[in-house]
Write a protein that holds these residues in place. Structure first.
Motif, PDB file in Angstrom:
ATOM      1  N   VAL A   1      12.552   1.166  16.273  1.00  0.00           N
ATOM      2  CA  VAL A   1      13.203   2.347  17.595  1.00  0.00           C
ATOM      3  C   VAL A   1      12.166   3.077  18.049  1.00  0.00           C
ATOM      4  N   MET A   2      11.349   3.262  17.456  1.00  0.00           N
ATOM      5  CA  MET A   2       9.895   4.140  18.016  1.00  0.00           C
ATOM      6  C   MET A   2       9.227   3.296  19.102  1.00  0.00           C
ATOM      7  N   ALA A   3       8.988   2.156  18.539  1.00  0.00           N
ATOM      8  CA  ALA A   3       8.329   1.191  19.281  1.00  0.00           C
ATOM      9  C   ALA A   3       9.022   0.788  20.654  1.00  0.00           C
ATOM     10  N   GLY A   4      10.265   0.575  20.588  1.00  0.00           N
ATOM     11  CA  GLY A   4      11.351   0.281  21.787  1.00  0.00           C
ATOM     12  C   GLY A   4      11.182   1.271  22.594  1.00  0.00           C
ATOM     13  N   ALA A   5      11.059   2.450  22.258  1.00  0.00           N
ATOM     14  CA  ALA A   5      11.028   3.702  23.229  1.00  0.00           C
ATOM     15  C   ALA A   5       9.673   4.185  23.901  1.00  0.00           C
ATOM     16  N   HIS A   6       8.683   4.113  22.864  1.00  0.00           N
ATOM     17  CA  HIS A   6       7.511   4.682  23.169  1.00  0.00           C
ATOM     18  C   HIS A   6       6.306   3.801  23.133  1.00  0.00           C
ATOM     19  N   GLY A   7       6.344   2.661  22.436  1.00  0.00           N
ATOM     20  CA  GLY A   7       5.307   1.573  22.116  1.00  0.00           C
ATOM     21  C   GLY A   7       4.956   1.935  20.789  1.00  0.00           C
ATOM     22  N   PHE A   8       3.963   1.244  20.304  1.00  0.00           N
ATOM     23  CA  PHE A   8       3.411   1.592  19.014  1.00  0.00           C
ATOM     24  C   PHE A   8       1.611   1.709  19.009  1.00  0.00           C
ATOM     25  N   GLU A   9       0.983   2.720  18.841  1.00  0.00           N
ATOM     26  CA  GLU A   9      -0.183   3.158  19.092  1.00  0.00           C
ATOM     27  C   GLU A   9      -1.076   2.959  17.691  1.00  0.00           C
ATOM     28  N   MET A  10      -2.083   3.271  17.702  1.00  0.00           N
ATOM     29  CA  MET A  10      -3.393   3.098  16.620  1.00  0.00           C
ATOM     30  C   MET A  10      -3.335   4.526  15.675  1.00  0.00           C
ATOM     31  N   SER A  11      -2.698   5.715  16.368  1.00  0.00           N
ATOM     32  CA  SER A  11      -2.742   6.782  15.574  1.00  0.00           C
ATOM     33  C   SER A  11      -1.666   6.703  14.289  1.00  0.00           C
ATOM     34  N   PRO A  12      -1.925   7.508  13.374  1.00  0.00           N
ATOM     35  CA  PRO A  12      -1.218   7.275  11.984  1.00  0.00           C
ATOM     36  C   PRO A  12       0.503   7.477  12.203  1.00  0.00           C
ATOM     37  N   PRO A  13       1.092   6.222  11.818  1.00  0.00           N
ATOM     38  CA  PRO A  13       2.457   5.883  12.099  1.00  0.00           C
ATOM     39  C   PRO A  13       3.512   7.332  11.739  1.00  0.00           C
ATOM     40  N   THR A  14       3.090   8.001  10.853  1.00  0.00           N
ATOM     41  CA  THR A  14       4.087   9.087  10.537  1.00  0.00           C
ATOM     42  C   THR A  14       3.914  10.020  11.555  1.00  0.00           C
ATOM     43  N   ALA A  15       2.839  10.182  11.765  1.00  0.00           N
ATOM     44  CA  ALA A  15       2.358  11.433  12.726  1.00  0.00           C
ATOM     45  C   ALA A  15       2.806  10.980  14.299  1.00  0.00           C
ATOM     46  N   GLN A  16       2.895   9.457  14.595  1.00  0.00           N
ATOM     47  CA  GLN A  16       3.275   8.792  15.757  1.00  0.00           C
ATOM     48  C   GLN A  16       4.867   9.140  15.801  1.00  0.00           C
ATOM     49  N   ILE A  17       5.571   8.961  14.781  1.00  0.00           N
ATOM     50  CA  ILE A  17       7.019   8.826  15.111  1.00  0.00           C
ATOM     51  C   ILE A  17       7.446  10.346  15.101  1.00  0.00           C
ATOM     52  N   PHE A  18       7.040  11.240  14.587  1.00  0.00           N
ATOM     53  CA  PHE A  18       7.419  12.628  14.654  1.00  0.00           C
ATOM     54  C   PHE A  18       6.699  13.264  15.802  1.00  0.00           C
ATOM     55  N   GLY A  19       5.595  12.601  16.213  1.00  0.00           N
ATOM     56  CA  GLY A  19       4.893  13.164  17.429  1.00  0.00           C
ATOM     57  C   GLY A  19       5.816  12.792  18.914  1.00  0.00           C
ATOM     58  N   ASN A  20       6.317  11.714  18.814  1.00  0.00           N
ATOM     59  CA  ASN A  20       7.250  11.059  19.997  1.00  0.00           C
ATOM     60  C   ASN A  20       8.494  11.869  19.821  1.00  0.00           C
ATOM     61  N   ALA A  21       8.978  12.340  18.691  1.00  0.00           N
ATOM     62  CA  ALA A  21      10.226  13.000  18.573  1.00  0.00           C
ATOM     63  C   ALA A  21       9.734  14.341  19.272  1.00  0.00           C
ATOM     64  N   ALA A  22       8.562  14.866  19.005  1.00  0.00           N
ATOM     65  CA  ALA A  22       8.225  16.142  19.575  1.00  0.00           C
ATOM     66  C   ALA A  22       8.292  16.021  21.176  1.00  0.00           C
ATOM     67  N   ARG A  23       7.747  15.064  21.748  1.00  0.00           N
ATOM     68  CA  ARG A  23       7.782  14.850  23.216  1.00  0.00           C
ATOM     69  C   ARG A  23       9.040  14.689  23.689  1.00  0.00           C
ATOM     70  N   GLU A  24      10.016  13.917  22.902  1.00  0.00           N
ATOM     71  CA  GLU A  24      11.342  14.105  23.409  1.00  0.00           C
ATOM     72  C   GLU A  24      11.952  15.218  23.261  1.00  0.00           C
ATOM     73  N   HIS A  25      11.579  15.967  22.436  1.00  0.00           N
ATOM     74  CA  HIS A  25      12.382  17.464  22.456  1.00  0.00           C
ATOM     75  C   HIS A  25      11.833  18.113  23.613  1.00  0.00           C
ATOM     76  N   MET A  26      10.643  18.219  24.143  1.00  0.00           N
ATOM     77  CA  MET A  26      10.056  18.908  24.908  1.00  0.00           C
ATOM     78  C   MET A  26      10.447  18.500  26.437  1.00  0.00           C
ATOM     79  N   GLU A  27      10.753  17.277  26.556  1.00  0.00           N
ATOM     80  CA  GLU A  27      11.395  16.475  27.829  1.00  0.00           C
ATOM     81  C   GLU A  27      12.716  16.888  27.788  1.00  0.00           C
ATOM     82  N   ARG A  28      13.435  17.048  27.001  1.00  0.00           N
ATOM     83  CA  ARG A  28      14.955  17.123  27.077  1.00  0.00           C
ATOM     84  C   ARG A  28      15.227  18.547  27.126  1.00  0.00           C
ATOM     85  N   TYR A  29      14.535  19.474  26.263  1.00  0.00           N
ATOM     86  CA  TYR A  29      14.921  20.903  26.359  1.00  0.00           C
ATOM     87  C   TYR A  29      13.827  21.749  26.880  1.00  0.00           C
TER      88      TYR A  29
END
Length: 396
Positions: free
Chosen positions: A136-164
Protein backbone atom coordinates in the motif's frame (compact mmCIF):
# COMPACT_ATOMS: atom_id res chain seq x y z
CA UNK A 1 -15.18 -13.49 36.52
CA UNK A 2 -13.00 -10.41 37.03
CA UNK A 3 -9.24 -10.40 36.46
CA UNK A 4 -6.71 -8.38 38.42
CA UNK A 5 -3.02 -7.59 38.14
CA UNK A 6 -1.39 -8.05 41.55
CA UNK A 7 2.30 -8.04 40.72
CA UNK A 8 4.47 -6.44 38.05
CA UNK A 9 8.14 -6.49 37.20
CA UNK A 10 10.38 -4.81 34.63
CA UNK A 11 14.07 -4.78 33.88
CA UNK A 12 15.84 -1.66 32.77
CA UNK A 13 15.48 -1.35 29.00
CA UNK A 14 18.92 -1.14 27.44
CA UNK A 15 20.68 -0.70 24.13
CA UNK A 16 21.32 -4.15 22.59
CA UNK A 17 24.72 -5.65 23.42
CA UNK A 18 25.36 -3.08 26.15
CA UNK A 19 25.04 -5.69 28.92
CA UNK A 20 26.27 -9.27 29.10
CA UNK A 21 22.99 -11.06 29.70
CA UNK A 22 20.73 -13.55 27.96
CA UNK A 23 16.99 -13.40 27.47
CA UNK A 24 16.45 -15.88 30.29
CA UNK A 25 18.40 -13.59 32.64
CA UNK A 26 16.03 -10.75 31.74
CA UNK A 27 12.99 -12.97 32.21
CA UNK A 28 14.23 -14.18 35.60
CA UNK A 29 14.73 -10.59 36.76
CA UNK A 30 11.31 -9.36 35.64
CA UNK A 31 9.45 -12.49 36.71
CA UNK A 32 11.09 -12.62 40.14
CA UNK A 33 10.25 -8.95 40.64
CA UNK A 34 6.57 -9.56 39.75
CA UNK A 35 6.31 -12.47 42.16
CA UNK A 36 7.95 -10.46 44.93
CA UNK A 37 5.67 -7.51 44.22
CA UNK A 38 2.63 -9.75 44.78
CA UNK A 39 4.27 -11.60 47.66
CA UNK A 40 3.55 -15.05 46.23
CA UNK A 41 5.69 -17.99 45.12
CA UNK A 42 6.00 -19.41 41.62
CA UNK A 43 4.40 -22.71 42.62
CA UNK A 44 1.03 -20.90 42.77
CA UNK A 45 1.29 -20.00 39.06
CA UNK A 46 -0.89 -22.27 36.89
CA UNK A 47 -0.06 -21.11 33.35
CA UNK A 48 2.63 -18.98 31.70
CA UNK A 49 2.06 -17.30 28.32
CA UNK A 50 5.39 -15.87 27.13
CA UNK A 51 5.93 -13.31 24.38
CA UNK A 52 8.95 -12.59 22.19
CA UNK A 53 9.72 -12.04 18.51
CA UNK A 54 13.42 -12.71 17.95
CA UNK A 55 14.23 -15.85 19.91
CA UNK A 56 13.86 -19.48 18.83
CA UNK A 57 10.84 -21.69 19.35
CA UNK A 58 10.23 -22.71 23.00
CA UNK A 59 12.37 -19.85 24.28
CA UNK A 60 9.42 -19.26 26.57
CA UNK A 61 10.13 -22.50 28.37
CA UNK A 62 13.83 -21.68 28.70
CA UNK A 63 12.89 -18.35 30.24
CA UNK A 64 10.15 -19.63 32.56
CA UNK A 65 12.36 -22.45 33.84
CA UNK A 66 14.47 -19.76 35.53
CA UNK A 67 11.53 -19.16 37.87
CA UNK A 68 10.76 -22.80 38.65
CA UNK A 69 10.36 -26.28 37.22
CA UNK A 70 6.75 -26.94 38.17
CA UNK A 71 5.55 -28.47 34.91
CA UNK A 72 2.90 -25.83 34.21
CA UNK A 73 1.87 -25.07 30.60
CA UNK A 74 4.04 -22.48 28.83
CA UNK A 75 2.83 -20.83 25.61
CA UNK A 76 5.10 -19.10 23.09
CA UNK A 77 3.53 -15.98 21.54
CA UNK A 78 4.68 -13.74 18.66
CA UNK A 79 2.35 -10.94 17.56
CA UNK A 80 4.95 -8.46 16.33
CA UNK A 81 5.11 -5.24 18.37
CA UNK A 82 1.77 -6.07 20.05
CA UNK A 83 3.20 -9.27 21.56
CA UNK A 84 3.37 -8.04 25.17
CA UNK A 85 -0.27 -6.94 25.30
CA UNK A 86 -1.31 -10.14 23.52
CA UNK A 87 0.32 -12.18 26.29
CA UNK A 88 -1.49 -10.08 28.91
CA UNK A 89 -4.75 -10.67 27.04
CA UNK A 90 -4.20 -14.45 27.08
CA UNK A 91 -3.56 -14.35 30.82
CA UNK A 92 -6.73 -12.33 31.39
CA UNK A 93 -8.79 -14.75 29.30
CA UNK A 94 -7.50 -17.73 31.28
CA UNK A 95 -8.60 -16.03 34.49
CA UNK A 96 -11.89 -14.51 33.31
CA UNK A 97 -12.85 -17.83 31.72
CA UNK A 98 -12.42 -19.61 35.04
CA UNK A 99 -9.61 -21.82 33.71
CA UNK A 100 -6.93 -20.55 36.12
CA UNK A 101 -6.70 -18.44 39.26
CA UNK A 102 -3.09 -17.29 38.82
CA UNK A 103 -1.30 -16.73 35.50
CA UNK A 104 2.11 -15.19 34.89
CA UNK A 105 2.33 -13.10 31.71
CA UNK A 106 5.96 -12.75 30.67
CA UNK A 107 7.61 -10.94 27.77
CA UNK A 108 11.19 -10.29 26.75
CA UNK A 109 13.42 -9.44 23.82
CA UNK A 110 17.14 -9.62 23.11
CA UNK A 111 17.65 -7.63 19.93
CA UNK A 112 20.49 -6.54 17.68
CA UNK A 113 21.58 -3.00 16.98
CA UNK A 114 20.18 -1.15 13.99
CA UNK A 115 16.76 -0.68 12.44
CA UNK A 116 14.25 -3.47 11.94
CA UNK A 117 13.83 -4.95 8.49
CA UNK A 118 10.57 -5.33 6.60
CA UNK A 119 9.12 -7.30 9.51
CA UNK A 120 10.02 -7.95 13.12
CA UNK A 121 11.96 -11.00 11.99
CA UNK A 122 14.13 -8.82 9.77
CA UNK A 123 13.03 -10.70 6.66
CA UNK A 124 13.00 -9.34 3.14
CA UNK A 125 10.25 -7.15 1.74
CA UNK A 126 8.99 -9.98 -0.49
CA UNK A 127 8.72 -12.57 2.29
CA UNK A 128 7.59 -10.29 5.09
CA UNK A 129 4.16 -11.00 6.63
CA UNK A 130 3.53 -7.26 6.29
CA UNK A 131 4.33 -7.14 2.56
CA UNK A 132 0.69 -6.22 1.86
CA UNK A 133 1.02 -3.22 4.15
CA UNK A 134 4.23 -2.09 2.50
CA UNK A 135 2.59 -2.64 -0.87
CA UNK A 136 0.00 0.00 0.00
CA UNK A 137 2.82 2.36 0.92
CA UNK A 138 4.76 1.62 -2.25
CA UNK A 139 1.69 2.27 -4.37
CA UNK A 140 1.24 5.73 -2.88
CA UNK A 141 4.79 6.79 -2.07
CA UNK A 142 7.22 4.37 -3.70
CA UNK A 143 9.76 2.35 -1.74
CA UNK A 144 13.06 3.94 -0.72
CA UNK A 145 16.24 2.75 0.97
CA UNK A 146 15.45 4.06 4.45
CA UNK A 147 14.38 1.58 7.18
CA UNK A 148 10.98 0.16 6.15
CA UNK A 149 9.16 0.75 9.44
CA UNK A 150 10.39 4.35 9.65
CA UNK A 151 9.42 4.75 6.02
CA UNK A 152 5.82 3.62 6.37
CA UNK A 153 5.25 5.73 9.50
CA UNK A 154 7.14 8.65 7.97
CA UNK A 155 4.83 8.52 4.99
CA UNK A 156 1.84 8.45 7.34
CA UNK A 157 3.26 11.62 8.90
CA UNK A 158 3.57 13.27 5.46
CA UNK A 159 -0.04 12.41 4.70
CA UNK A 160 -1.16 13.88 8.03
CA UNK A 161 0.78 17.06 7.34
CA UNK A 162 -0.67 17.40 3.86
CA UNK A 163 -4.23 16.59 4.93
CA UNK A 164 -4.47 18.53 8.18
CA UNK A 165 -1.60 21.01 8.26
CA UNK A 166 0.25 19.20 11.04
CA UNK A 167 3.72 20.67 11.43
CA UNK A 168 7.14 19.14 11.92
CA UNK A 169 7.37 21.05 15.22
CA UNK A 170 4.19 19.33 16.46
CA UNK A 171 5.65 15.93 15.59
CA UNK A 172 8.85 16.87 17.39
CA UNK A 173 6.82 17.98 20.42
CA UNK A 174 5.85 14.34 20.96
CA UNK A 175 9.51 13.35 21.13
CA UNK A 176 10.36 16.29 23.40
CA UNK A 177 7.54 15.37 25.81
CA UNK A 178 8.45 11.71 26.01
CA UNK A 179 12.18 12.33 26.42
CA UNK A 180 11.33 14.80 29.19
CA UNK A 181 9.15 12.21 30.93
CA UNK A 182 11.83 9.52 30.74
CA UNK A 183 14.24 11.67 32.74
CA UNK A 184 12.23 10.54 35.78
CA UNK A 185 12.29 6.84 34.86
CA UNK A 186 15.44 5.02 36.02
CA UNK A 187 14.48 1.98 33.90
CA UNK A 188 14.32 3.98 30.64
CA UNK A 189 16.89 3.38 27.93
CA UNK A 190 17.34 7.13 27.45
CA UNK A 191 17.07 9.77 30.16
CA UNK A 192 18.26 12.88 28.34
CA UNK A 193 15.97 15.87 27.80
CA UNK A 194 15.78 17.54 24.37
CA UNK A 195 14.08 20.66 23.10
CA UNK A 196 11.84 20.67 20.04
CA UNK A 197 14.59 22.43 18.11
CA UNK A 198 17.15 19.78 19.09
CA UNK A 199 14.79 17.02 18.00
CA UNK A 200 14.19 18.72 14.66
CA UNK A 201 17.95 19.11 14.17
CA UNK A 202 18.70 15.42 14.84
CA UNK A 203 19.55 13.03 12.02
CA UNK A 204 16.65 12.42 9.63
CA UNK A 205 15.64 8.75 9.44
CA UNK A 206 12.79 9.21 6.95
CA UNK A 207 11.41 12.68 6.44
CA UNK A 208 9.90 14.19 8.54
CA UNK A 209 10.96 11.78 11.30
CA UNK A 210 14.30 12.41 12.99
CA UNK A 211 16.18 9.92 15.15
CA UNK A 212 14.79 11.39 18.38
CA UNK A 213 11.22 10.70 17.19
CA UNK A 214 11.87 7.00 16.56
CA UNK A 215 11.85 4.16 19.09
CA UNK A 216 15.15 2.30 19.39
CA UNK A 217 15.88 -1.41 19.38
CA UNK A 218 16.18 -2.55 22.98
CA UNK A 219 16.88 -5.44 25.31
CA UNK A 220 14.55 -5.98 28.25
CA UNK A 221 11.76 -7.91 29.91
CA UNK A 222 8.51 -7.31 31.77
CA UNK A 223 6.02 -9.46 33.65
CA UNK A 224 2.58 -9.26 35.22
CA UNK A 225 0.71 -11.63 37.56
CA UNK A 226 -2.95 -11.87 36.58
CA UNK A 227 -5.28 -13.46 39.11
CA UNK A 228 -8.95 -14.03 39.90
CA UNK A 229 -11.00 -12.20 42.51
CA UNK A 230 -11.05 -15.27 44.73
CA UNK A 231 -7.25 -15.43 44.55
CA UNK A 232 -7.11 -11.78 45.66
CA UNK A 233 -9.36 -12.55 48.62
CA UNK A 234 -7.59 -15.79 49.55
CA UNK A 235 -4.15 -14.17 49.63
CA UNK A 236 -5.14 -10.75 50.99
CA UNK A 237 -3.99 -8.83 47.91
CA UNK A 238 -6.64 -6.08 47.85
CA UNK A 239 -4.08 -3.29 48.25
CA UNK A 240 -2.04 -4.66 45.35
CA UNK A 241 -4.92 -5.49 43.00
CA UNK A 242 -5.61 -3.40 39.89
CA UNK A 243 -8.63 -4.51 37.89
CA UNK A 244 -8.45 -5.16 34.16
CA UNK A 245 -11.71 -3.33 33.55
CA UNK A 246 -11.83 -4.14 29.82
CA UNK A 247 -9.55 -5.25 27.04
CA UNK A 248 -9.92 -5.73 23.29
CA UNK A 249 -7.78 -6.78 20.35
CA UNK A 250 -8.56 -5.80 16.77
CA UNK A 251 -6.81 -7.00 13.64
CA UNK A 252 -6.88 -5.43 10.20
CA UNK A 253 -10.17 -5.04 8.37
CA UNK A 254 -10.87 -3.85 4.83
CA UNK A 255 -10.70 -0.29 6.16
CA UNK A 256 -6.98 -0.70 6.77
CA UNK A 257 -6.25 -1.18 3.08
CA UNK A 258 -9.13 0.33 1.13
CA UNK A 259 -8.04 3.96 1.23
CA UNK A 260 -4.47 3.36 0.10
CA UNK A 261 -3.39 5.65 2.95
CA UNK A 262 -0.44 4.94 5.23
CA UNK A 263 -2.45 6.49 8.07
CA UNK A 264 -4.88 3.59 7.81
CA UNK A 265 -2.42 0.84 6.98
CA UNK A 266 -0.26 1.53 10.06
CA UNK A 267 -3.23 0.81 12.28
CA UNK A 268 -5.38 3.82 13.11
CA UNK A 269 -8.64 1.97 12.22
CA UNK A 270 -7.59 -1.01 14.36
CA UNK A 271 -6.81 1.25 17.31
CA UNK A 272 -10.09 3.13 16.99
CA UNK A 273 -12.13 -0.08 16.90
CA UNK A 274 -10.32 -1.59 19.89
CA UNK A 275 -10.80 1.62 21.90
CA UNK A 276 -14.51 1.74 21.15
CA UNK A 277 -14.83 -1.86 22.27
CA UNK A 278 -13.21 -1.29 25.67
CA UNK A 279 -15.27 1.84 26.27
CA UNK A 280 -18.43 -0.12 25.56
CA UNK A 281 -17.41 -3.09 27.70
CA UNK A 282 -16.31 -1.04 30.69
CA UNK A 283 -18.85 1.77 30.65
CA UNK A 284 -15.89 4.16 30.83
CA UNK A 285 -14.81 6.69 28.24
CA UNK A 286 -11.67 8.59 27.43
CA UNK A 287 -12.97 11.36 29.69
CA UNK A 288 -12.61 8.96 32.64
CA UNK A 289 -8.97 8.14 31.91
CA UNK A 290 -6.19 9.85 33.87
CA UNK A 291 -2.99 8.28 32.55
CA UNK A 292 -2.15 6.63 29.21
CA UNK A 293 0.70 4.47 27.98
CA UNK A 294 0.45 4.29 24.19
CA UNK A 295 2.48 2.88 21.34
CA UNK A 296 4.64 5.79 20.18
CA UNK A 297 6.94 3.68 18.00
CA UNK A 298 7.28 6.91 16.01
CA UNK A 299 6.01 10.36 16.96
CA UNK A 300 3.31 10.27 14.30
CA UNK A 301 1.80 7.15 15.84
CA UNK A 302 1.23 8.97 19.11
CA UNK A 303 -0.69 11.66 17.21
CA UNK A 304 -2.71 9.07 15.26
CA UNK A 305 -3.52 7.29 18.50
CA UNK A 306 -4.81 10.47 20.17
CA UNK A 307 -7.39 10.60 17.39
CA UNK A 308 -8.15 6.88 17.49
CA UNK A 309 -8.75 6.95 21.24
CA UNK A 310 -11.15 9.89 20.92
CA UNK A 311 -8.91 12.39 22.69
CA UNK A 312 -9.46 14.84 19.84
CA UNK A 313 -11.00 15.04 16.39
CA UNK A 314 -9.18 13.81 13.31
CA UNK A 315 -6.46 16.25 12.37
CA UNK A 316 -6.39 17.98 15.76
CA UNK A 317 -3.71 15.84 17.43
CA UNK A 318 -0.81 18.12 16.57
CA UNK A 319 -2.52 21.00 18.29
CA UNK A 320 -3.38 18.74 21.24
CA UNK A 321 0.22 17.83 22.02
CA UNK A 322 1.35 21.39 21.39
CA UNK A 323 -1.21 22.67 23.92
CA UNK A 324 0.27 20.66 26.80
CA UNK A 325 -2.91 18.60 27.23
CA UNK A 326 -0.97 15.31 27.22
CA UNK A 327 1.66 16.01 29.87
CA UNK A 328 1.74 16.87 33.57
CA UNK A 329 -0.73 19.64 34.32
CA UNK A 330 -2.77 18.80 31.21
CA UNK A 331 -5.95 16.77 30.70
CA UNK A 332 -4.08 13.45 30.46
CA UNK A 333 -0.52 12.36 31.09
CA UNK A 334 0.56 10.30 28.10
CA UNK A 335 3.61 8.05 28.34
CA UNK A 336 4.87 9.10 31.78
CA UNK A 337 7.41 6.27 31.45
CA UNK A 338 8.97 7.97 28.43
CA UNK A 339 7.10 5.78 25.96
CA UNK A 340 8.74 3.64 23.33
CA UNK A 341 10.68 6.60 21.94
CA UNK A 342 12.66 7.12 25.13
CA UNK A 343 11.94 4.22 27.49
CA UNK A 344 12.79 1.73 24.71
CA UNK A 345 11.02 -0.94 22.68
CA UNK A 346 11.99 -4.59 23.29
CA UNK A 347 9.07 -5.94 21.27
CA UNK A 348 7.93 -8.85 23.43
CA UNK A 349 8.14 -6.80 26.62
CA UNK A 350 6.66 -3.49 25.49
CA UNK A 351 2.96 -4.12 26.10
CA UNK A 352 3.61 -5.67 29.51
CA UNK A 353 5.87 -2.78 30.48
CA UNK A 354 3.03 -0.40 29.61
CA UNK A 355 0.75 -2.34 31.97
CA UNK A 356 3.42 -2.35 34.68
CA UNK A 357 3.76 1.44 34.46
CA UNK A 358 0.01 1.91 34.75
CA UNK A 359 -0.26 -0.46 37.71
CA UNK A 360 2.42 1.54 39.51
CA UNK A 361 0.68 4.80 38.63
CA UNK A 362 -2.72 3.58 39.88
CA UNK A 363 -1.19 2.33 43.12
CA UNK A 364 0.63 5.64 43.64
CA UNK A 365 4.03 3.96 43.36
CA UNK A 366 5.52 5.84 40.39
CA UNK A 367 7.83 8.11 42.42
CA UNK A 368 8.95 11.26 40.55
CA UNK A 369 6.74 10.51 37.56
CA UNK A 370 3.57 9.94 39.59
CA UNK A 371 0.35 11.26 38.03
CA UNK A 372 -1.68 12.86 40.81
CA UNK A 373 -4.86 11.01 41.86
CA UNK A 374 -4.69 8.52 38.97
CA UNK A 375 -7.54 6.00 39.15
CA UNK A 376 -8.04 4.84 35.55
CA UNK A 377 -5.27 3.99 33.09
CA UNK A 378 -5.33 3.05 29.41
CA UNK A 379 -2.69 1.03 27.56
CA UNK A 380 -2.41 0.87 23.77
CA UNK A 381 -0.06 -1.60 22.05
CA UNK A 382 0.01 -2.11 18.29
CA UNK A 383 1.91 -4.25 15.80
CA UNK A 384 1.89 -4.22 12.03
CA UNK A 385 0.58 -7.36 10.48
CA UNK A 386 -1.60 -6.46 12.36
CA UNK A 387 -2.93 -6.29 15.89
CA UNK A 388 -4.01 -3.46 18.17
CA UNK A 389 -4.68 -4.14 21.86
CA UNK A 390 -6.30 -1.57 24.14
CA UNK A 391 -6.52 -2.26 27.89
CA UNK A 392 -8.36 -0.27 30.56
CA UNK A 393 -7.07 -0.65 34.12
CA UNK A 394 -8.89 0.61 37.20
CA UNK A 395 -7.94 0.86 40.85
CA UNK A 396 -10.93 0.52 43.16
Amino acid sequence: MKAYIVGVGTTKFEKPESRDWQYWDMAREAGTQALADAGISYDLVEQVPVGYCFQASTAGQRAAYELGLTGVPVYNVNNNCATGATVLMMARQFVEGGISDCVLALGFEKMTRGALGAGADGGSFATSPVARHYGVMAGAHGFEMSPPTAQIFGNAAREHMERYGTTEAQLAAVGAKNHRHSANNPDAQFQDVYSVDEILAAKTIHRPLTKLQCSPTSDGAAAALVVSERFVVRHGLHDKAVEIAAQAMTTDTEESFASGSCIDVVGKPMSRQAARSVYEKSGLGIEDVDVIELHDCFSINELLTYEALGMCADGESGKLVESGATTYGGRWVVNPSGGLISKGHPLGATGLAQAAELVRQLRGEAARRQVADARVGLAHNIGLGGAAVVTLLRKG
